[in-house]
Enzyme design. Sequence first.
Site, mmCIF file in Angstrom:
data_model
loop_
_atom_site.group_PDB
_atom_site.id
_atom_site.type_symbol
_atom_site.label_atom_id
_atom_site.label_comp_id
_atom_site.label_asym_id
_atom_site.label_seq_id
_atom_site.Cartn_x
_atom_site.Cartn_y
_atom_site.Cartn_z
ATOM 1 N N GLU A 195 -5.927 -15.455 26.202
ATOM 2 C CA GLU A 195 -4.462 -14.888 26.316
ATOM 3 C C GLU A 195 -4.122 -14.844 27.703
ATOM 4 O O GLU A 195 -3.141 -14.484 28.307
ATOM 5 C CB GLU A 195 -4.320 -14.024 25.097
ATOM 6 C CG GLU A 195 -4.126 -14.381 23.999
ATOM 7 C CD GLU A 195 -3.512 -15.367 23.797
ATOM 8 O OE1 GLU A 195 -2.189 -15.097 23.569
ATOM 9 O OE2 GLU A 195 -3.880 -16.286 22.969
ATOM 10 N N SER B 45 -4.580 26.802 -31.507
ATOM 11 C CA SER B 45 -5.677 27.416 -32.069
ATOM 12 C C SER B 45 -6.960 27.859 -30.980
ATOM 13 O O SER B 45 -7.860 28.295 -30.997
ATOM 14 C CB SER B 45 -6.688 27.860 -33.217
ATOM 15 O OG SER B 45 -4.864 27.788 -34.244
#
Length: 697
Positions: A94, A372
């Site tokens: 590159e 309960s």
Amino acid sequence: MEQQSRWQARKNKRKRHWLLTGVVFAVFIVGVYLAMQWYIATRDISALQKPLPAPTIIYDQNGRVASKIASSKMEEVPIERIPNHFLEAVVATEDRRFYQHHGIDYYGMLRALFRDIKAGGWTEGGSTITQQLAKNVFLTNEKTLWRKWQEWFIAKKIERTYSKQQILEMYVNRVYFGEGAWGVQSAAKTYFGKDVSKLTVSEAALLAGLIKAPSALSPASHYGKAIARRNVVLQLMKEQGYIDEQTFLHAKNEKIVIQKEKKPDPYKGKYPYYVDQLIEEAIARYHVTQSEVLSGGLHIYTELNPRMQEALETVYQNDALFPQGTDDQLVQSGAVLLDPKTGGIKALIGGRGEHVFRGFNRATQLQRQPGSTMKPLAVYTPALEQGYHIFDELKDEPVEFNGYRPENYDHTYRGSVTMYEAVIDSLNVPAVWLLDQIGLEKGIDALQRFGIPLDEKDHYLGVALGGMRQGVSPLQMAEAYSVFPNDGVRTDAHIITKIVDKNGNEIAKWKPHDVRVTSKEVAQKITFMLEGVVKEGTGKRARIPGRALAGKTGSTQVPVDGVNGVKDQWMVGYTPQLVGAVWLGYDHTDKRHYLQTTSSQTVAVIFREIMEKALEGTPAQSFAYPALKKEQKQWQQWHKQKKEEEKQKKEEKRKHEHGPKEKREKEKRRHHWHDKHEKKQKEKGKGHKHDNDEEDD
């Protein structure tokens, strides 16, 4: 002479003109240069300072990777983890003069321009790695002169701000490699199924070659082109001295194996409800932002037990265990599994059906009346603390407390029952009567110690039966019940043990906070009674063969006139090693959406399945009651008496039902024999008479 003088004057004038022009031009050039330097200096490249989105890694109780959170496909890695041969491949391909130029390679631009003219078209762009970084982060792909100028200025600013190594690191972590892979780490995993640090020279060259045209050269769809491009990159690396001939030939001959089917990350998205609560805890308790959790690259260590979590999720995928809902609503549920010794949340699930990220979590965000399951917390613990005993007699008859009239679930009364009986049979009247006897304030104080959130309107006797304005979550109930197997001590429930940032710094750590709720002896007494609930009471369907289990069921009625059904079902229980809490019901209860079974029929079965699977492979332990020798003897006596009473009742019932029947059967048999005998005698008599006649004749 005069003519010469005029000529000299014109010459001097021209000289002054050119001098002035030169000065003006020089000033212009300097001005342009200074303007450009100012423009470069004012370019904002702060976006490069922001860390790239990185997945957060979640670890289980043993420090193993359990899940991942990621909001981006990018995965940043430090340059130290990236092989040099990959970085060299990128530079060779590159930007071969990357280490010589200062952001703009003028020689490279001329070389590219020459090649473009020779080729008769735009074949080479001449952009440096720094320019590509500038374009990828700050600019669009439009091919305009203004965009190119912007790229030039930003590239110069980047070069003045960062080192070459930093620029290269940012570039390879941001560039696109195709197939949805941003950054070299993601590319290495996508194409080769490995970490970037494991890339071979050949694989590195192939990835570097993709940058030019990621889609057209993708080895997943264009293998031949990708290999040809790899060979070009290897040739460039050899020409520029990065690899020798032997390495070149070996890499060129290496067979590249591509992961054709992208394997999803096995950890990403695992245990979604547990992760949701982890995010909530990180934000609320440790002040970490959602953004940091989703993309900050954190390492979060937790109390998660993967085996228990998977067991919980398996149960919730079994629709046969849950009541069938209506067309528009599922019967929903939430559950928590908690270590009573540490407070660590081992497993958690917040709903059935499709999960919504950070949606409503019924395990932690639910607020429902607990029915309960509140009795052991609000009534029996403070009563035992006040000197009551397990086998003390409690009143069980119609009573009224300032207009409040509690009723038992079966609308019958037994006159008086022991506390043990009241607990295992989940009787309402004895619980409310007992709370009134010890004083409501004692119950409220106990609930606060258990960590149950109360509203001022909850300060009434109905709290004994779970009557609350807001309600509780399974997590709150699990934490409260953890007091009993933990010898009366409550440890704050939590998921996170520590958080480490992406740089290895510890930014948060769990600090245990214990609260002494009740005495060890009282905790044992409650466990003794709750074990009875499972052995011989309303929780019998939760029994697990070969494993000690204590727990309490609970339910609430539908608050709609004319509807006889159940709104909420609960089961909260524990073994010596693990506490579980399960809620079952509709998100929105109305005359069409309610449960028609009892908690003992439905939620107790779900609870059993959860606990049995979660504890599979874990050695069974028994509850120890060293302080309850007297109570154990009383239980044996009570049980013996109970069996004798049941035997007597059965005998009386049998006598009542079968006595008259046996008498009738006996009579029937007697009459049946008499009729038969009489008939036989008649027949015999007839014969005798005939004979006698014969004789008389």
